[in-house]
Motif scaffolding. Sequence first.
Motif, PDB file in Angstrom:
ATOM      1  N   LEU A 274      26.014  53.497  36.496  1.00 52.77           N
ATOM      2  CA  LEU A 274      25.061  52.442  35.775  1.00 52.77           C
ATOM      3  C   LEU A 274      25.664  52.472  34.655  1.00 52.77           C
ATOM      4  O   LEU A 274      25.882  51.360  33.760  1.00 52.77           O
ATOM      5  N   ALA A 275      26.961  53.714  33.917  1.00 55.19           N
ATOM      6  CA  ALA A 275      26.963  53.284  33.134  1.00 55.19           C
ATOM      7  C   ALA A 275      28.456  52.640  33.292  1.00 55.19           C
ATOM      8  O   ALA A 275      28.907  51.597  31.948  1.00 55.19           O
ATOM      9  N   ALA A 276      29.228  52.250  34.113  1.00 50.71           N
ATOM     10  CA  ALA A 276      30.458  52.010  34.115  1.00 50.71           C
ATOM     11  C   ALA A 276      29.976  50.362  34.549  1.00 50.71           C
ATOM     12  O   ALA A 276      29.107  49.962  35.368  1.00 50.71           O
ATOM     13  N   GLU A 277      30.897  49.795  33.950  1.00 49.56           N
ATOM     14  CA  GLU A 277      31.009  48.303  34.525  1.00 49.56           C
ATOM     15  C   GLU A 277      32.181  48.158  35.467  1.00 49.56           C
ATOM     16  O   GLU A 277      33.296  48.263  35.193  1.00 49.56           O
ATOM     17  N   ILE A 278      31.524  47.198  36.866  1.00 53.44           N
ATOM     18  CA  ILE A 278      32.607  46.597  37.220  1.00 53.44           C
ATOM     19  C   ILE A 278      33.017  45.333  38.186  1.00 53.44           C
ATOM     20  O   ILE A 278      31.899  44.611  38.603  1.00 53.44           O
ATOM     21  N   THR A 279      33.819  44.814  38.011  1.00 53.76           N
ATOM     22  CA  THR A 279      33.919  43.331  38.444  1.00 53.76           C
ATOM     23  C   THR A 279      35.060  43.724  39.423  1.00 53.76           C
ATOM     24  O   THR A 279      35.821  44.188  39.071  1.00 53.76           O
ATOM     25  N   ARG A 280      34.784  42.903  40.740  1.00 49.11           N
ATOM     26  CA  ARG A 280      35.521  42.981  42.469  1.00 49.11           C
ATOM     27  C   ARG A 280      35.967  41.616  42.003  1.00 49.11           C
ATOM     28  O   ARG A 280      35.166  40.108  42.497  1.00 49.11           O
ATOM     29  N   TYR A 281      37.090  41.762  42.689  1.00 49.66           N
ATOM     30  CA  TYR A 281      37.524  40.555  43.036  1.00 49.66           C
ATOM     31  C   TYR A 281      38.045  40.103  44.013  1.00 49.66           C
ATOM     32  O   TYR A 281      38.957  41.608  45.020  1.00 49.66           O
ATOM     33  N   VAL A 282      38.272  39.627  44.992  1.00 52.52           N
ATOM     34  CA  VAL A 282      39.080  39.130  46.371  1.00 52.52           C
ATOM     35  C   VAL A 282      40.479  38.114  46.197  1.00 52.52           C
ATOM     36  O   VAL A 282      39.971  37.756  45.737  1.00 52.52           O
ATOM     37  N   VAL A 283      41.438  38.259  47.288  1.00 55.16           N
ATOM     38  CA  VAL A 283      42.364  37.608  47.106  1.00 55.16           C
ATOM     39  C   VAL A 283      42.924  36.799  48.486  1.00 55.16           C
ATOM     40  O   VAL A 283      42.391  37.367  49.880  1.00 55.16           O
ATOM     41  N   LEU A 284      42.804  36.095  48.425  1.00 60.51           N
ATOM     42  CA  LEU A 284      42.396  34.925  49.599  1.00 60.51           C
ATOM     43  C   LEU A 284      44.047  34.057  49.844  1.00 60.51           C
ATOM     44  O   LEU A 284      44.199  33.682  48.891  1.00 60.51           O
ATOM     45  N   VAL A 285      44.229  34.302  50.685  1.00 60.38           N
ATOM     46  CA  VAL A 285      45.233  33.028  51.716  1.00 60.38           C
ATOM     47  C   VAL A 285      44.835  32.032  52.471  1.00 60.38           C
ATOM     48  O   VAL A 285      44.069  32.355  52.991  1.00 60.38           O
ATOM     49  N   ASP A 286      45.677  31.028  52.326  1.00 63.89           N
ATOM     50  CA  ASP A 286      45.244  30.030  53.656  1.00 63.89           C
ATOM     51  C   ASP A 286      43.545  29.572  53.503  1.00 63.89           C
ATOM     52  O   ASP A 286      42.740  29.379  53.857  1.00 63.89           O
ATOM     53  N   GLY A 287      42.886  29.517  51.907  1.00 64.67           N
ATOM     54  CA  GLY A 287      41.826  29.599  51.844  1.00 64.67           C
ATOM     55  C   GLY A 287      40.283  30.178  52.875  1.00 64.67           C
ATOM     56  O   GLY A 287      39.432  30.675  52.051  1.00 64.67           O
TER      57      GLY A 287
ATOM     58  N   PHE B  48      37.955  35.238  35.436  1.00 62.84           N
ATOM     59  CA  PHE B  48      37.277  34.054  36.315  1.00 62.84           C
ATOM     60  C   PHE B  48      38.039  34.523  37.545  1.00 62.84           C
ATOM     61  O   PHE B  48      37.709  34.696  39.281  1.00 62.84           O
ATOM     62  N   ALA B  49      39.540  33.547  38.178  1.00 63.81           N
ATOM     63  CA  ALA B  49      39.845  33.431  39.339  1.00 63.81           C
ATOM     64  C   ALA B  49      41.362  33.268  38.605  1.00 63.81           C
ATOM     65  O   ALA B  49      41.503  32.448  37.211  1.00 63.81           O
ATOM     66  N   ALA B  50      42.410  33.269  39.266  1.00 61.91           N
ATOM     67  CA  ALA B  50      43.791  32.775  39.361  1.00 61.91           C
ATOM     68  C   ALA B  50      44.188  32.352  41.107  1.00 61.91           C
ATOM     69  O   ALA B  50      44.215  33.123  41.530  1.00 61.91           O
ATOM     70  N   ILE B  51      44.436  31.388  40.596  1.00 63.87           N
ATOM     71  CA  ILE B  51      45.273  30.905  41.875  1.00 63.87           C
ATOM     72  C   ILE B  51      46.575  29.889  41.515  1.00 63.87           C
ATOM     73  O   ILE B  51      46.545  29.383  40.763  1.00 63.87           O
ATOM     74  N   VAL B  52      47.477  29.964  42.939  1.00 63.33           N
ATOM     75  CA  VAL B  52      48.788  29.529  42.706  1.00 63.33           C
ATOM     76  C   VAL B  52      48.172  27.998  44.379  1.00 63.33           C
ATOM     77  O   VAL B  52      48.322  28.924  45.306  1.00 63.33           O
ATOM     78  N   PRO B  53      48.413  26.887  43.828  1.00 67.05           N
ATOM     79  CA  PRO B  53      47.734  26.103  45.274  1.00 67.05           C
ATOM     80  C   PRO B  53      48.565  26.471  45.919  1.00 67.05           C
ATOM     81  O   PRO B  53      50.177  26.292  45.872  1.00 67.05           O
ATOM     82  N   GLY B  54      48.934  26.270  47.501  1.00 62.61           N
ATOM     83  CA  GLY B  54      48.363  25.994  48.253  1.00 62.61           C
ATOM     84  C   GLY B  54      49.190  27.217  48.611  1.00 62.61           C
ATOM     85  O   GLY B  54      49.677  27.754  49.710  1.00 62.61           O
ATOM     86  N   TRP B  55      48.791  28.269  48.322  1.00 61.67           N
ATOM     87  CA  TRP B  55      49.033  29.331  48.795  1.00 61.67           C
ATOM     88  C   TRP B  55      47.908  30.756  48.883  1.00 61.67           C
ATOM     89  O   TRP B  55      46.895  31.425  49.557  1.00 61.67           O
ATOM     90  N   MET B  56      47.604  31.028  47.446  1.00 61.93           N
ATOM     91  CA  MET B  56      46.479  32.673  47.200  1.00 61.93           C
ATOM     92  C   MET B  56      45.590  32.083  46.295  1.00 61.93           C
ATOM     93  O   MET B  56      45.727  31.018  45.123  1.00 61.93           O
ATOM     94  N   GLN B  57      44.529  32.504  45.690  1.00 62.26           N
ATOM     95  CA  GLN B  57      43.136  31.769  45.220  1.00 62.26           C
ATOM     96  C   GLN B  57      43.218  33.562  45.348  1.00 62.26           C
ATOM     97  O   GLN B  57      42.421  34.472  45.942  1.00 62.26           O
ATOM     98  N   LEU B  58      43.112  34.683  44.098  1.00 65.63           N
ATOM     99  CA  LEU B  58      42.170  35.276  43.512  1.00 65.63           C
ATOM    100  C   LEU B  58      40.880  35.284  42.559  1.00 65.63           C
ATOM    101  O   LEU B  58      40.955  33.789  41.821  1.00 65.63           O
ATOM    102  N   ILE B  59      39.526  35.539  43.100  1.00 67.56           N
ATOM    103  CA  ILE B  59      38.173  34.970  42.551  1.00 67.56           C
ATOM    104  C   ILE B  59      37.103  36.153  42.252  1.00 67.56           C
ATOM    105  O   ILE B  59      37.451  37.159  43.473  1.00 67.56           O
ATOM    106  N   GLU B  60      36.682  36.082  41.789  1.00 69.02           N
ATOM    107  CA  GLU B  60      35.204  36.929  41.508  1.00 69.02           C
ATOM    108  C   GLU B  60      35.142  36.718  42.906  1.00 69.02           C
ATOM    109  O   GLU B  60      34.439  36.303  43.383  1.00 69.02           O
ATOM    110  N   ASP B  61      34.432  38.914  43.366  1.00 70.98           N
ATOM    111  CA  ASP B  61      33.403  38.085  44.831  1.00 70.98           C
ATOM    112  C   ASP B  61      32.114  37.907  44.897  1.00 70.98           C
ATOM    113  O   ASP B  61      31.478  37.685  43.455  1.00 70.98           O
TER     114      ASP B  61
END
Length: 684
Positions: A24-37, A204-217
């Motif tokens: 409860l005390a911790a603040e957790i933010t999860r992201y996923v990294v996608l390739v090929d969308g 919130f998200a970091a995107i390299v167009p055509g390759w990689m998408q890191l976005i909040e889960d």
Amino acid sequence: MKKTKVGWSAGLAACLAMMAMDALAAEITRYVVLVDGTRQAGHQVVTTGDDGVTHVDFIFKDNGRGPELKETFTLAPDHTLATYQVTGSSTFGAPVDESFKRQGGQATWKSTSDQGEQSVSGTAMYAPLGGSPAMASVSLGALAKRPDGKLPLIPGGTLSARKITEVEVKRGQDTRRVQLMALTGIGLVPQFVWATTDAEPRLFAAIVPGWMQLIEDGWNENAAALEQRQKQAEGEFLSGLNTRVAHPLAGTTLIRNARLFDSAKATLGPASDVLVKNGRIVSIKAAGGRAAKADQVVDAANRVLLPGLFDMHGHVGRWDGGLNLAAGVTTVRDMGNDNATLQQIIGEEKAGTLLTSRIVAAGFLEGESPMSARNGFVIKTLDEAKKAVDWYASHGYVQVKIYNSFPKDLLRETTAYAHSKGLRVSGHVPAFMRARDVVEQGYDEIQHINQVLLNFLVDDTTDTRTLQRFYLPAEKVADLDFDGPAVQDFIALLAKHKTVVDPTLATFDFLRQRAGEMSQAYAAVAPHMPPDIQRGLRSAEMKIPDEATAERYNRSYAKMIEFVGRMHRAGVPIVAGTDAIPGFTLQRELELYVQAGMTPGEALQSATWTAAKVSRVLDDRGTIEVGKRADLVLIDGDPVANIADIRKVALVVKGDVAYYPSEIDEALGIKPFAAPVTVSRTGR
């Protein structure tokens, strides 16, 4: 004292209660990294406890490689880093171990490649060498507290941010506003990130167009729309840059008194006058005679004029064009890309809206496996492979590039089918095969010196989809007998089949670079780079634990260079490619060819005449001849005598547009390499 069952239960209950309170005390933010969308290739978990300590777990694996990082940091009241620690491994397995601390007005840092201390006053942000994407959140938060929007960096530089646009994203019934930010001051081009719109924004998200998408889960379904909007914003930015540095050549342009490089003969000719109209060469005459009338004149003053250079191994991004054109690279062969992204870039280049080189397209063809690269088409069956070949043939590609996971049982028939459609075939050597096998099954070309030399280092069980494709050559090439029958027979096979080799030697400098050493691939240009780039050029990629390993890897790399010279002397066609930082890497590649035994003229030929022939555009460019495209490079020196002069690019003409490399370099934060030779109106 012996614990009873009741005692254990009570202890477990207490432990679970404490864990619940911690959660409860911790603040957790999860992201996923996608390739090929769609395919998840990693994650980032950011956990901040009520003690103010943030922990980051970041992992990204694609194409059998990728970083694994563990970060811990605390923030000062101005949201800059107070303490920082990251450990783990780099993309190719080098250890990452970096720390930073600021106490009052004193900042100290240490990494595997450098260490230092610096007196600082007021707000200043440490820029880690090996940080995760979570560092964007820290930068955004610190920038939000700066009224001038500028954040001084440690060890040097200044970071700034500009809001580009704001959009709404959805997750079921939940909605959120996010903003696209362009960060400048780190690297050579802006870094685009999507941030929250809080008072203290975070990533919130970091995107390299055509390759990689890191976005909040949980918000994954928004990634495609965010990528599309980011591409639009980047296109607008790049169109503006192109407008600022492009100098259209209306009417006729005379390049007067230039010594022309004859790329077919690899020799330097006499001074000549070259007349250009509508992007084509319309006449070439000896200098000193009656000059043709023209709307514009370039006084070459006896400088060397080359055909536009080819980089035969790029993976073209929309931001590459400035570096390529400033280095005289007017054509890039793309050796594998997201198909939609490449088609967009090709369209923008033809429309003249993007600062970029011309593109020769090679279609990417991979087999399905857990370690597949996800560019182009990923296939399982021969029918799927044929359909991919058909698509590439119908879209103007000149060849296909086969990759590591391609099924070896389908190789011969796929190669034959591609040939039947008029396409060349090249690539890596698929796992569990040797270079000899792919030559005998129809390859026209092999990419990378490691793929060639693995021929002698693998057996039928060696999985070259892993980092073994780098560590085996680094470890074992040093001991190869190049005069032995196995090597000599293989070189003869390459020569007999006229199998082209694209060695990308400069790229493989990373095999021998130790932490703290300046990369020899970029040592000549490093003094011209911004401080953060210079610092990054001392970072290692390979795990080299001791002096003995370093010495062995150095000997292996030297023998890779030697092998290129042996292939060249045997008649194996060599083309110059990079697969690394655009522009500068090609210049180093040509230097290494001279080190391997080519004359400077022969090295230049590999990046002009030979490249154009292999790319099937020799009737259009690659030589300075009447009727061909006016893709031309004016050098303030003589690279035919001293190949290092290839860096002194004073003027680049790409058809009906002129570029001054000094202008492009300055726009990217690079100290120019030569004064510009400008185009003058004649007043006619």
